[in-house]
Design an enzyme around this catalytic site. Structure first.
Site, PDB file in Angstrom:
ATOM      1  N   LYS A 117       0.560  -1.259  -0.200  1.00 62.90           N
ATOM      2  CA  LYS A 117       0.234   0.100  -0.011  1.00 62.90           C
ATOM      3  C   LYS A 117       0.963   1.603  -0.438  1.00 62.90           C
ATOM      4  CE  LYS A 117      -4.658  -2.205   0.958  1.00 62.90           C
ATOM      5  NZ  LYS A 117      -5.030  -2.326   2.283  1.00 62.90           N
ATOM      6  N   LYS A 199      -3.937 -11.522  -7.049  1.00 64.20           N
ATOM      7  CA  LYS A 199      -5.424 -11.658  -6.650  1.00 64.20           C
ATOM      8  C   LYS A 199      -5.819 -10.912  -7.061  1.00 64.20           C
ATOM      9  CE  LYS A 199      -5.003  -9.230  -2.644  1.00 64.20           C
ATOM     10  NZ  LYS A 199      -5.580  -8.407  -1.389  1.00 64.20           N
ATOM     11  N   LYS A 202      -9.993  -5.139  -5.307  1.00 62.75           N
ATOM     12  CA  LYS A 202     -11.045  -4.130  -6.428  1.00 62.75           C
ATOM     13  C   LYS A 202      -9.512  -2.536  -6.667  1.00 62.75           C
ATOM     14  CE  LYS A 202     -12.694  -4.264  -2.411  1.00 62.75           C
ATOM     15  NZ  LYS A 202     -14.340  -4.511  -1.085  1.00 62.75           N
TER      16      LYS A 202
END
Ligand code: TYM
Length: 333
Positions: A117, A199, A202
């Site tokens: 992130k 994976k 979103k």
């Protein structure tokens, strides 16, 4: 240890960023539904986790509501489980603060999702992102959960929770049990349609995933666009084709799977046939969920009652835990 009744306790959470997708459902949420039959479960729409990456407050409000609708639509039953919105129970953040005071920063810096992130949003680096797994540990330990149904990507967080438990117990005396991750046997990691070596997520954009709320035509378009072959003809099945076969099987298209697989083996498989069969199988699989979604979306009172009931039930467990924890620490007396 904080005394527990004999039934197993379960906690898990879902971040309200966008809508629930097939990866969430097949990887984790269908286990939530199954486990509520035999265990005491608390399931949370974890909105304080959603604010650790860039967000818009109006969208967040909508996303929380939509996630509640998704969860009810797939079968999370407020009569059997406590369905909560994390921010409505201040004990989550209270316990996170306390656990933050026992968690070394070095443990948090090595968490893979933090690194990912931080790379994805370099202008949005803050303490909340670093301490995300501490809040997650607080979510789980607040309800003294022994089992945590999640997808494979959450394993490092559960491991960290176990380390935090050991450290807390060592510093303040036996208080918490170490929770265990509970994975789905064959779908703990569902891959992205647009980038089948990552994976389904979103954050990879809407072509990466199928949302449970997607209209049939949207599903057909997304599957048509799914990446199949990368580069020149390979002898080995490409990850994209493998992914479509796997999805087809997971959503109940076994018959099509068998015949398309034999086409693949004989070298006569047309990707378009695999894609069409997969899209139609997903549409059929999601049809009852879509119908439930429409019903719940039209009934504000049912939504409100569900989370109010969940909040009341969860609050009494959370208060018990916090009373014991405060006593251990010598605070709030
Ligand atoms: P979140 O919101 O990203 O995902 C919710 C659940 O879906 C699983 N999942 C997947 N499983 C298989 N394949 C995929 N492609 C896939 N994508 C997502 C996730 O593993 C997860 O179980 N940090 C958590 C939310 C959380 C939590 C908690 C979970 C907060 N507090 C306490 C458990 C316990 C998260 O971001 O999940």
């Amino acid at each position: 240890m904080i005394p527990l009744d004999s039934k197993k306790r379960v906690f898990s959470g879902l971040r309200p960023t966008g809508r629930m997708h097939l990866g969430n459902y097949l990887g984790a949420i269908r286990n939530w539904v199954a486990m509520q039959e035999t265990r005491d479960c608390v399931y949370g729409v974890v909105d304080y986790h959603a604010i650790t990456t860039p967000f818009d407050p109006d969208e967040l409000r909508t996303d929380v509501r939509e996630m509640v609708i998704d969860l009810l639509a797939v079968g999370v039953d407020p009569e059997k489980s406590a369905l909560i919105i994390q921010s409505q129970l201040p004990e989550h953040t209270e316990l996170a603060w306390i656990l933050g005071a026992v968690t070394p920063i070095s443990w948090l810096e090595r968490v893979p999702t933090y690194k990912e992130k931080a790379e994805m949003h370099p202008d949005y680096l803050h303490l909340g992102l670093l301490s995300y797994p501490v809040l997650m540990a607080a979510d789980i330990l607040l309800y003294r959960a022994n089992e945590v149904p999640v997808g494979e990507d959450q394993l490092p967080h559960i491991e960290l929770t176990r380390e935090i438990v050991r450290r807390f117990n060592h510093m303040f005396g036996d208080t918490f049990e170490e929770p265990k991750a509970f994975l789905h046997r064959d779908s703990a990691r569902i891959m992205s349609l647009s980038d089948p070596e990552k994976k389904m997520s979103k954050s990879l954009g809407p072509d990466s995933y199928i949302a449970l709320a997607d209209e049939p035509d949207v599903i057909r378009k997304k599957i048509r666009k799914a990446v199949t072959d990368i580069g020149p003809a390979n002898e080995k099945m490409s990850p994209g084709v493998g992914n479509l076969f796997r999805l087809l099987q997971l959503v109940g298209g076994e018959d099509d799977h068998a015949s398309l697989w034999s086409d693949y083996e004989s070298g006569s498989l047309r990707y378009v046939d695999l894609k069409d069969a997969t899209a139609e199988a997903i549409i059929a699989f999601l049809a009852p969920i879509r119908a439930n979604r429409q019903r719940f979306a039209a009934d504000e009172q049912v939504l409100r009652n569900a989370v109010e009931k969940g909040r009341e039930l969860a609050a009494s467990m959370a208060e018990d835990t916090m009373a014991a924890v405060r006593t251990r620490l010598g605070v709030g007396q």
